[in-house]
Design a protein around this motif. Sequence first.
Motif, PDB file in Angstrom:
ATOM      1  N   SER A  82       0.853  -1.210   0.133  1.00 48.18           N
ATOM      2  CA  SER A  82      -0.233   0.255   0.060  1.00 48.18           C
ATOM      3  C   SER A  82       0.858   1.266  -0.407  1.00 48.18           C
ATOM      4  O   SER A  82       1.453   1.259   0.798  1.00 48.18           O
ATOM      5  CB  SER A  82      -0.899   0.038   1.133  1.00 48.18           C
ATOM      6  OG  SER A  82      -1.419  -1.417   1.321  1.00 48.18           O
ATOM      7  N   VAL A  83       0.712   2.166  -0.353  1.00 49.40           N
ATOM      8  CA  VAL A  83       1.292   3.324  -0.673  1.00 49.40           C
ATOM      9  C   VAL A  83       0.627   4.038   0.797  1.00 49.40           C
ATOM     10  O   VAL A  83      -0.265   4.256   1.183  1.00 49.40           O
ATOM     11  CB  VAL A  83       0.494   4.393  -1.705  1.00 49.40           C
ATOM     12  CG1 VAL A  83       1.419   6.158  -1.916  1.00 49.40           C
ATOM     13  CG2 VAL A  83       1.187   3.827  -2.783  1.00 49.40           C
ATOM     14  N   ALA A 134      -8.210   7.267  -3.917  1.00 51.64           N
ATOM     15  CA  ALA A 134      -8.850   6.407  -4.337  1.00 51.64           C
ATOM     16  C   ALA A 134     -10.115   7.066  -4.641  1.00 51.64           C
ATOM     17  O   ALA A 134     -11.148   7.396  -4.197  1.00 51.64           O
ATOM     18  CB  ALA A 134      -8.890   4.884  -3.701  1.00 51.64           C
ATOM     19  N   LEU A 165       2.402   4.079 -10.219  1.00 50.95           N
ATOM     20  CA  LEU A 165       1.774   3.228 -11.357  1.00 50.95           C
ATOM     21  C   LEU A 165       0.266   3.716 -10.930  1.00 50.95           C
ATOM     22  O   LEU A 165      -1.372   3.208 -10.218  1.00 50.95           O
ATOM     23  CB  LEU A 165       1.112   2.106 -10.386  1.00 50.95           C
ATOM     24  CG  LEU A 165       2.993   1.179 -10.290  1.00 50.95           C
ATOM     25  CD1 LEU A 165       2.784   0.266  -9.843  1.00 50.95           C
ATOM     26  CD2 LEU A 165       3.473   1.565 -11.874  1.00 50.95           C
ATOM     27  N   ARG A 199      -1.406   5.552  -8.093  1.00 50.00           N
ATOM     28  CA  ARG A 199      -2.557   5.411  -7.124  1.00 50.00           C
ATOM     29  C   ARG A 199      -2.461   6.231  -6.640  1.00 50.00           C
ATOM     30  O   ARG A 199      -3.038   7.019  -5.536  1.00 50.00           O
ATOM     31  CB  ARG A 199      -1.677   4.437  -6.288  1.00 50.00           C
ATOM     32  CG  ARG A 199      -1.869   3.261  -6.822  1.00 50.00           C
ATOM     33  CD  ARG A 199      -1.409   2.227  -6.064  1.00 50.00           C
ATOM     34  NE  ARG A 199      -0.005   1.726  -6.264  1.00 50.00           N
ATOM     35  CZ  ARG A 199       0.508   0.326  -5.663  1.00 50.00           C
ATOM     36  NH1 ARG A 199       0.034   0.344  -4.881  1.00 50.00           N
ATOM     37  NH2 ARG A 199       2.320   0.994  -5.483  1.00 50.00           N
ATOM     38  N   VAL A 240      -2.229  -4.793  -9.391  1.00 45.30           N
ATOM     39  CA  VAL A 240      -1.656  -3.622  -9.420  1.00 45.30           C
ATOM     40  C   VAL A 240      -1.579  -2.281 -10.505  1.00 45.30           C
ATOM     41  O   VAL A 240      -1.941  -1.366 -11.132  1.00 45.30           O
ATOM     42  CB  VAL A 240      -1.059  -2.691  -8.310  1.00 45.30           C
ATOM     43  CG1 VAL A 240       0.205  -1.263  -8.245  1.00 45.30           C
ATOM     44  CG2 VAL A 240      -1.533  -2.794  -6.935  1.00 45.30           C
ATOM     45  N   LEU A 295      -4.752  -2.473 -12.290  1.00 45.91           N
ATOM     46  CA  LEU A 295      -5.321  -0.729 -12.530  1.00 45.91           C
ATOM     47  C   LEU A 295      -5.209   0.550 -12.646  1.00 45.91           C
ATOM     48  O   LEU A 295      -5.724   1.253 -12.765  1.00 45.91           O
ATOM     49  CB  LEU A 295      -5.636  -1.243 -10.469  1.00 45.91           C
ATOM     50  CG  LEU A 295      -5.912  -2.625 -10.015  1.00 45.91           C
ATOM     51  CD1 LEU A 295      -5.861  -2.691  -8.283  1.00 45.91           C
ATOM     52  CD2 LEU A 295      -8.013  -2.226 -10.504  1.00 45.91           C
ATOM     53  N   SER A 296      -3.596   0.362 -13.173  1.00 51.40           N
ATOM     54  CA  SER A 296      -2.810   1.756 -12.868  1.00 51.40           C
ATOM     55  C   SER A 296      -3.075   2.325 -14.257  1.00 51.40           C
ATOM     56  O   SER A 296      -3.406   3.404 -14.377  1.00 51.40           O
ATOM     57  CB  SER A 296      -1.214   1.470 -13.224  1.00 51.40           C
ATOM     58  OG  SER A 296      -1.061   0.995 -14.208  1.00 51.40           O
ATOM     59  N   ASN A 311      -8.140   2.598 -13.676  1.00 49.25           N
ATOM     60  CA  ASN A 311      -8.837   3.254 -12.473  1.00 49.25           C
ATOM     61  C   ASN A 311      -9.231   4.443 -12.309  1.00 49.25           C
ATOM     62  O   ASN A 311     -10.619   5.050 -11.358  1.00 49.25           O
ATOM     63  CB  ASN A 311      -8.288   2.366 -10.697  1.00 49.25           C
ATOM     64  CG  ASN A 311      -6.141   4.036 -11.121  1.00 49.25           C
ATOM     65  OD1 ASN A 311      -6.443   4.582 -12.065  1.00 49.25           O
ATOM     66  ND2 ASN A 311      -5.569   3.800 -10.108  1.00 49.25           N
ATOM     67  N   LYS A 337     -12.295  -4.043  -4.999  1.00 45.49           N
ATOM     68  CA  LYS A 337     -12.027  -2.865  -4.132  1.00 45.49           C
ATOM     69  C   LYS A 337     -12.088  -1.596  -5.275  1.00 45.49           C
ATOM     70  O   LYS A 337     -12.511  -0.615  -4.658  1.00 45.49           O
ATOM     71  CB  LYS A 337     -10.848  -3.024  -3.890  1.00 45.49           C
ATOM     72  CG  LYS A 337     -10.338  -4.427  -2.703  1.00 45.49           C
ATOM     73  CD  LYS A 337      -9.439  -3.784  -1.778  1.00 45.49           C
ATOM     74  CE  LYS A 337      -8.481  -5.079  -1.169  1.00 45.49           C
ATOM     75  NZ  LYS A 337      -7.404  -5.139  -0.861  1.00 45.49           N
ATOM     76  N   VAL A 338     -12.370  -2.013  -6.162  1.00 41.64           N
ATOM     77  CA  VAL A 338     -12.344  -0.794  -6.982  1.00 41.64           C
ATOM     78  C   VAL A 338     -13.521  -0.092  -8.294  1.00 41.64           C
ATOM     79  O   VAL A 338     -14.120   0.041  -8.653  1.00 41.64           O
ATOM     80  CB  VAL A 338     -11.192  -0.090  -8.060  1.00 41.64           C
ATOM     81  CG1 VAL A 338     -10.085  -0.489  -7.376  1.00 41.64           C
ATOM     82  CG2 VAL A 338     -10.646  -1.455  -8.871  1.00 41.64           C
TER      83      VAL A 338
END
Lengths: 252, 316
Positions: free
Chosen positions: A16-17, A220, B133, B135, B268, B271-272, B275, B293-294
């Motif tokens: 996680s970031v 997000a 990425l 996020r 990930v 998703l990048s 997303n 989750k997304v």
Amino acid sequence: MRILTIVRQVLDAEESVRIRDGKVDLTSSKLVVDTMDEYGVEQALRIRDSGAAVEVIALAVGPERNQDALRTVLAMGADRAIHVNTELALDPIALSTVVAQVAQREKAELIFCGGQQADWDSHALGAATAERLNWPQVTWTNALEFHGHSLSGKHDTDAGVEMFSVALPAVITTQQGLNEPRYPTVPNIMRAKKKELRVEPLEQFGAMPKLRITGAEVQAKARLHKILDGKDAVAAAGELVRLLRNEARVIG
Amino acid sequence: MILLVVEYANGKVSKSTYEMVTCARQLGREGPVAALVLGSGVAPVANEIGLVVDQVLVADNPALEQYDPELWAAAVAQIATEGEADAVLISGSRAGREYSPRVAVKLDAALLEDVIRISDTNGTVSAERYTFLARVTEKVETTAPVIVATVKQGSYAAALPGASAAEQFDVDLSLPPQRVQVTGKSAEKTPRVSLAEADVIVAGGRGVGTAEGFTRLVEALADELGAAVGATRAIVDAGWRPYSEQVGQTGKTVQPKVYIAVGISGAVQHLSGMNKSKTIVAINKDPDAPIFKVADYGVIGDVAQVVPAMIASLRK
Ligand SMILES: Cc1cc2nc3c(=O)[nH]c(=O)nc-3n(C[C@H](O)[C@H](O)[C@H](O)COP(=O)(O)OP(=O)(O)OC[C@H]3O[C@@H](n4cnc5c(N)ncnc54)[C@H](O)[C@@H]3O)c2cc1C
Ligand SMILES: Nc1ncnc2c1ncn2[C@@H]1O[C@H](COP(=O)(O)O)[C@@H](O)[C@H]1O
């Protein structure tokens, strides 16, 4: 001939970031060698393995912890490593002044650089370095052959795939498909501990970043999370289509 | 002057160029917005862009028949210097992202890559861009007098053409020799709808089982919806689909109205590339798959059953 490969230590994509005080906080996160850079290291090693008289030099610019990344790359097989030590966050244009000077000093004729950095999502380092050296560049390379004084291969462009050839010296940035990077074996990890890892201060390179990071946020997008049970596939599919048509209004 | 480099394809100005015009107008730096057209036989492109900018600089030159990063960088830097441009805007395409760093070095400018927002307040330029990425949204600042920025596609509304045509000027360039020889090309076969411009994308992953499963499930659903088709790296690497369909870190970045992920775990790196889609739909048999989750909407179930049932339901 000497090949310089750029190594960047980045957050493991599985991690996680975390943000602290408006900055991405990497302390206590798992850090790895950027996969895009591993492609470059692997390609350099393959050129050497093919019998060419080549020395593979790995270069990392950043805080002390980058030496872990360099040890990993030495364990993959790089001959020696250079760590330019700094806590300063250098943007890719500033970084390219360091890379270009090291390349000149080491008389490198080929530089490998990751196609996109997994931390800054930047594509700029390879091209900026090539410009400073007045060398040609090929970006997003997914196949490469070494012919002694030139290279040929394939790379991705906006329109599709292009075949190219270029004389050395040159900067090559990597892309998936180029190769499958090898894993360091235990004996090679032991051997790597004895290889040269030279640490140098940043000051002598006169690199001044023009960019400052002033904030970071994980944004997000809020998602609806309307998840249906698909045991009755027909009912779930019907309900999903209804939601997409009448609620989200994204399909006709 | 704000200089923007016109991106075009098949003699038509690309949408990304109209987006850059909006970006230039909102930047907050003074002076006219000038468009630079590089290429050979580019009169139609110059005429088209003239309806949205203040000046058109045209370098119609046989040597520019083929895009080359060194030629483009030399041309843009020369014109920026001669026109005393203090901002150069370049598209966030693959080409734009590969020659813009050379322009920044030549001009000793700050490079702002892939910006989604950018503005100047009293000489301080601040911008936002995605990092890690895609996020993280990072804010960056520079006080450099000259900036070069690549503008992320889809981040600005397209400028609308006006009624009057801007004045055109022909420019002479001194170009370096071409050092990279292009020895062949394999164009991507143009999909039904291009991923970059599609409003609806149906993408498939390993969960579709086989290449044939992809055709039967993903392509069939896409046809039903008039959608573009996307794929994960896992199935591109497996040779089920061409690389041109790959979405993610090392593939394409997309931002459709709706992205339907069929049998995709949601790594990930995948998703990048997707997303930022407005609505995300996931179909996966594993309730713990990260894609949920997304997701805005989803079905926990077998794609082999759910997708045909969706197609049947759409036909009703
Ligand atoms: C440097 C780097 C770059 C990368 N770039 C990209 C990139 O650009 N794009 C990309 O996509 N990946 C990329 N990856 C790879 C990425 O990490 C994942 O491996 C990949 O996205 C996984 O693809 P997948 O979802 O198809 O497969 P998997 O992860 O195997 O997922 C398959 C999913 O299907 C589900 N499933 C199986 N059977 C069924 C069924 N019958 N019905 C319903 N669901 C089912 C499973 O539950 C699972 O969640 C990259 C990796 C690296 C290291
Ligand atoms: N690359 C990504 N793009 C969009 N959302 C993500 C991404 N990675 C994680 N998330 C989501 O962000 C939230 C926080 O995730 P985490 O990174 O695990 O802390 C969760 O809802 C994740 O699913």
